[in-house]
Write an enzyme that holds these catalytic residues in place. Structure first.
Site, PDB file in Angstrom:
ATOM      1  N   LYS A  91      10.146   7.535  -9.505  1.00  0.00           N
ATOM      2  CA  LYS A  91      10.287   7.952  -8.403  1.00  0.00           C
ATOM      3  C   LYS A  91      11.703   8.884  -9.170  1.00  0.00           C
ATOM      4  CE  LYS A  91       9.071   4.507  -4.239  1.00  0.00           C
ATOM      5  NZ  LYS A  91       8.519   5.455  -4.375  1.00  0.00           N
TER       6      LYS A  91
ATOM      7  N   HIS B  88      -2.628   0.794  -5.624  1.00  0.00           N
ATOM      8  CA  HIS B  88      -2.794   2.176  -6.416  1.00  0.00           C
ATOM      9  C   HIS B  88      -3.939   3.031  -7.393  1.00  0.00           C
ATOM     10  CE1 HIS B  88      -1.494   2.533  -2.494  1.00  0.00           C
ATOM     11  NE2 HIS B  88      -0.284   3.323  -2.588  1.00  0.00           N
TER      12      HIS B  88
ATOM     13  N   ASP C 247      -6.306   0.589   1.244  1.00  0.00           N
ATOM     14  CA  ASP C 247      -5.545   1.045  -0.193  1.00  0.00           C
ATOM     15  C   ASP C 247      -5.978   2.892   0.472  1.00  0.00           C
ATOM     16  OD1 ASP C 247      -4.842   2.588  -2.206  1.00  0.00           O
ATOM     17  OD2 ASP C 247      -4.987   0.976  -3.375  1.00  0.00           O
ATOM     18  N   HIS C 248      -4.883   2.878   1.254  1.00  0.00           N
ATOM     19  CA  HIS C 248      -4.885   4.656   1.028  1.00  0.00           C
ATOM     20  C   HIS C 248      -5.813   6.185   0.218  1.00  0.00           C
ATOM     21  CE1 HIS C 248      -1.207   5.605   0.288  1.00  0.00           C
ATOM     22  NE2 HIS C 248      -1.517   6.730   0.317  1.00  0.00           N
TER      23      HIS C 248
END
Ligand code: NAD
Length: 488
Positions: A331, A240, A177-178
């Site tokens: 978004k 995230h 999970d960056h």
């Protein structure tokens, strides 16, 4: 400046999906930056593996172009680029067939660290894992790296875990999970557990609430069909935002060690209460003058999938009883911004004639941890407004951007993927998700999504470039609180 980079051990890194978007935009540029920084040893090799029938030289050309597109020109001296491309090899391979596997077996070195990055769709994870063992390619301690999405729900995540577990032990599986690789996310742990100042206040007695925001200004651009099967809850919250919540809320681990940290994160997920429907606001973006709506982007006029979600969550434990955690992500919002905000309570009694709030001061400290843009931290403190005019209070940010104190070191922080890939080579799983953590996150998420399906309601709508639906503002206003501004 003296380089603090310690080269990692020699390694063979195979990137399945080595011609794909993720490999070209993230994985290989990250490796190249580590190479330029002197962290990749001379004996390191990177092997691209994908379906395309390319020669090694064609692959190097493809990646050379991708690096030039992805990196600033100054990062990319011709000499460095040529030396890095010389470390690249390529093998055409079919994840579901027999092509290429023996060629890969022939070139892998058993006496160096072996890592296999699965930069392909999850439906291929099992095929690749199986063949790596069947063809005796992956050694006992070989590491595999898998990308999100890790499952679509609890049963599919369990299946994926079980499939990988047939071939690799848990200590060899690195679920990326960056967000966990970001400098400020690790700084959150340093701040909490490396100082005496914050931890005693880090609980329901002193913290009024926590806000976690991951806002994007882009739409589902080109990924509409995929996204419509997923939505903000699956795409962002389950992974995230949940990870950020865990690091903010967890108890101090006994040491900074992979299992100690992940045990504490798991306890937070398990203590997360199921939100009531009135704690959730879902939204879909509308068209603007020059942009299409969510329904047009996903080409499904009946879609009930959310491109925005706001949640009010409670963690059922001693530390956080009574302190809500507000999460939002969406978004086509006003700006691209990710941050965690710890809103402390107001002092219990004001000794000043001008009460908190007068003269601009709110009287409540606020710690904000920015993940993007401009990673850094701000601590809002109340001080006396300078000059004459009595004891007027104002709020000012205590500068914690680190740039002045740390100079180049602060601005040269590696990208999340750079750190995470180097952690794979070092064999450090602290910043990767464990299988039980992922399953616990789905076990919490699934019933919420099931409730939406049963209710079959359309999400609210919101304007492109706004902060989300009105109802998300009301969610906070009901509690006498407000969201932080999404700064442009
Ligand atoms: P992509 O479609 O651009 O690339 C897919 C790669 O897989 C190609 O190299 C292709 O040759 C290879 N491939 C496909 N089928 C194969 C087969 N049968 N045998 C061997 N190779 C095969 O996809 P991508 O955007 O690079 O994404 C890869 C994975 O990473 C996906 O699971 C995606 O969800 C995930 N991911 C991507 C991003 C991103 O920014 N692109 C971000 C996070 C996660």
């Amino acid at each position: 400046m003296v380089s603090r980079v310690i080269p990692v051990e020699p390694f063979d890194l195979v990137i399945f999906g080595g011609t794909g978007d993720l490999a070209r935009r993230k994985i290989l540029p990250s490796l190249f930056r580590r190479f330029c920084d002197g962290q990749m040893p001379d004996q390191a090799r990177i092997i691209g593996a994908a379906r395309s029938d390319l020669t090694v030289s064609q692959y190097r050309d493809l990646i050379g172009q991708a690096l030039q597109d992805a990196l600033d020109k100054c990062d990319c001296s011709d000499e460095n680029l040529a030396a890095f491309l010389a470390c690249l090899n390529y093998i055409p391979i079919d994840a579901k067939g027999t092509n290429g596997w023996d060629d890969l077996a022939a070139i892998m070195r058993p006496d160096v660290v072996q890592a296999y990055y699965f930069s392909v769709g999850p439906s291929l994870f099992g095929d690749i894992a199986k063949r790596l063992k069947k063809h005796k390619i992956a050694g006992k301690d070989a590491r595999i790296v898998v990308e999100k999405p890790f499952g679509h729900d609890l049963p599919s995540a369990r299946d994926l875990n079980a499939t990988l577990a047939k071939h690799f032990e848990e200590h060899c599986i690195y679920r990326i999970d960056h967000y966990l690789g970001k400098e400020t996310v690790q700084n959150l742990m340093a701040l909490r557990f490396g100082n005496m100042l914050f931890e005693p206040l880090w609980n329901a007695q002193y913290v009024d609430h926590v806000q976690i925001t991951v806002a994007e200004d882009i739409g589902v651009d080109g990924r509409g069909a995929y996204y419509d099967n997923s939505g903000a809850m699956r795409d962002m919250v389950q992974n995230h935002l949940m990870q950020l919540l865990c690091l903010t809320a967890m108890e101090p681990p006994s040491k900074f060690d992979p299992d100690a940290v992940r045990d504490e994160k798991l306890k937070v997920i398990r203590a997360l209460e199921a939100p009531h429907p009135s704690d959730i606001v879902r939204g879909q973006y509308l068209a603007s003058e020059d942009k299409t709506s969510y329904l047009e982007d996903c080409e499904n006029p009946d879609s009930k999938t959310e491109s925005f979600i706001a949640l009010r969550l409670h963690i059922a434990n001693w530390r956080w009883n009574g302190t809500p955690f507000y999460l939002r992500t969406g978004k086509r919002l006003k700006s691209r911004m990710s941050e965690i905000v710890i809103q402390f309570k107001e002092p219990p009694h004001s000794i000043f004639e001008s009460a908190p709030g007068q003269g601009g001061g709110q009287g409540a400290n606020e710690l904000s941890i920015r993940l993007q843009p401009d990673e850094g931290m701000d601590l809002k403190v109340t001080i006396k407004e300078p000059g004459m005019g009595g004891m007027r209070l104002i709020d000012v940010p205590l500068d914690m951007t680190f740039a002045e104190a740390l100079g180049e070191q602060a601005t040269d922080a590696p990208d999340a993927y750079e750190r995470l890939i180097m952690d794979v080579i070092r064999g450090n799983q602290t910043l990767f998700m464990r299988g039980d953590e992922v399953e616990a996150a789905w076990a919490w998420t699934d019933p919420i999504i099931d409730t939406w399906k049963a209710a079959d309601e359309r999400p609210y709508t919101y304007e492109t470039g706004s902060t989300g639906p009105e109802e998300a503002l009301i969610l906070m206003h009901q509690d006498g609180r407000r969201w932080r501004d999404l700064k442009v």
